[in-house]
Write an enzyme that holds these catalytic residues in place. Sequence first.
Site, PDB file in Angstrom:
ATOM      1  CB  ILE A 151       1.398   1.003  18.270  1.00 56.99           C
ATOM      2  CG1 ILE A 151       1.086   1.031  16.289  1.00 56.99           C
ATOM      3  CG2 ILE A 151       3.089   0.360  18.259  1.00 56.99           C
ATOM      4  CD1 ILE A 151      -0.022  -0.080  16.216  1.00 56.99           C
TER       5      ILE A 151
ATOM      6  CG  HIS B  46      -3.648  10.022   8.230  1.00 56.39           C
ATOM      7  ND1 HIS B  46      -5.120   9.871   9.428  1.00 56.39           N
ATOM      8  CD2 HIS B  46      -4.648  10.811   8.536  1.00 56.39           C
ATOM      9  CE1 HIS B  46      -5.655   9.865  10.006  1.00 56.39           C
ATOM     10  NE2 HIS B  46      -6.096  11.625   9.232  1.00 56.39           N
TER      11      HIS B  46
HETATM   12  C1  GAR Z   1      -7.009   3.653   4.538  1.00 53.19           C
HETATM   13  O1  GAR Z   1      -7.465   5.148   3.815  1.00 53.19           O
HETATM   14  C2  GAR Z   1      -5.370   4.915   4.816  1.00 53.19           C
HETATM   15  O2  GAR Z   1      -5.087   5.743   4.720  1.00 53.19           O
HETATM   16  C3  GAR Z   1      -6.754   4.460   6.595  1.00 53.19           C
HETATM   17  O3  GAR Z   1      -7.986   3.273   6.432  1.00 53.19           O
HETATM   18  C4  GAR Z   1      -7.965   3.675   5.072  1.00 53.19           C
HETATM   19  C5  GAR Z   1      -7.494   1.661   4.962  1.00 53.19           C
HETATM   20  O4  GAR Z   1      -8.183   1.367   3.737  1.00 53.19           O
HETATM   21  N1  GAR Z   1      -5.816   4.463   7.648  1.00 53.19           N
HETATM   22  C6  GAR Z   1      -6.511   5.212   8.511  1.00 53.19           C
HETATM   23  O5  GAR Z   1      -7.584   6.471   8.831  1.00 53.19           O
HETATM   24  C7  GAR Z   1      -5.731   5.684   9.925  1.00 53.19           C
HETATM   25  N2  GAR Z   1      -5.742   6.753  10.502  1.00 53.19           N
HETATM   26  P1  GAR Z   1      -7.889  -0.273   3.264  1.00 53.19           P
HETATM   27  O6  GAR Z   1      -8.115  -1.164   4.167  1.00 53.19           O
HETATM   28  O7  GAR Z   1      -8.285   0.038   1.915  1.00 53.19           O
HETATM   29  O8  GAR Z   1      -5.916  -0.407   2.608  1.00 53.19           O
END
Ligand code: GAR
Length: 191
Positions: free
Chosen positions: A89, A105
């Site tokens: 960001i 996360h």
């Molecule tokens: C989620 O598990 C979130 O925690 C992760 O991406 C996924 C998105 O899933 N975020 C990260 O790893 C950030 N560092 P989604 O598109 O099905 O919500």
Amino acid sequence: MKKRIAIFASGSGSNAQKIMEHFKYSNEVEVALILSNNPDAYVLQRADNFEIPSHVFDKHDFYQTTEVVDLLKRLDINLVVLAGFLWLIPQSLLQAFPNRIINIHPALLPKHGGKGMYGDRVHQAVLNAGDDEHGITIHFVNENFDEGEVIYQARFKVEPDDTLETIKFNGQQLEHLHYPKVIENLLKKYG
Ligand code: GAR
């Protein structure tokens, strides 16, 4: 007036889906906008299904112009929610929404965070480290990846026969259960 959320997502958007479902009939909160850096992200289809407007931007728009900040201001956004958004960001956005940007996360930060740590890589790191517990973290966003004050964590035990798929599934269940409620509580608390 309802509190207004903007959700940033780069991919599937299953968390965004749960948040849109959670607030669909709310009198207090509405999801006003979905934003993505990826024109092919499935989250954009999900936004359409909920008749929620969406906005796609590229690297230049995001880092070199005020387009995204201006849009969020124009829409009177109260809280910016990152849900699987993979870009850092920029300062201009952090400054425009101090303590109003949160992220989820898929690990127990400060473990298994940082640049490049997303999706299966995180769960594989947990297995490689032989951790006996795993979980999720919801935190305020700052200028670094996966840092910023922790708002909420939920955890579960990693069993000897667990695989990447099982711990990923357990983590997703926790994310879907808790993220919408944490957002609701934050908006009640901070307005
Ligand atoms: C989620 O598990 C979130 O925690 C992760 O991406 C996924 C998105 O899933 N975020 C990260 O790893 C950030 N560092 P989604 O598109 O099905 O919500």
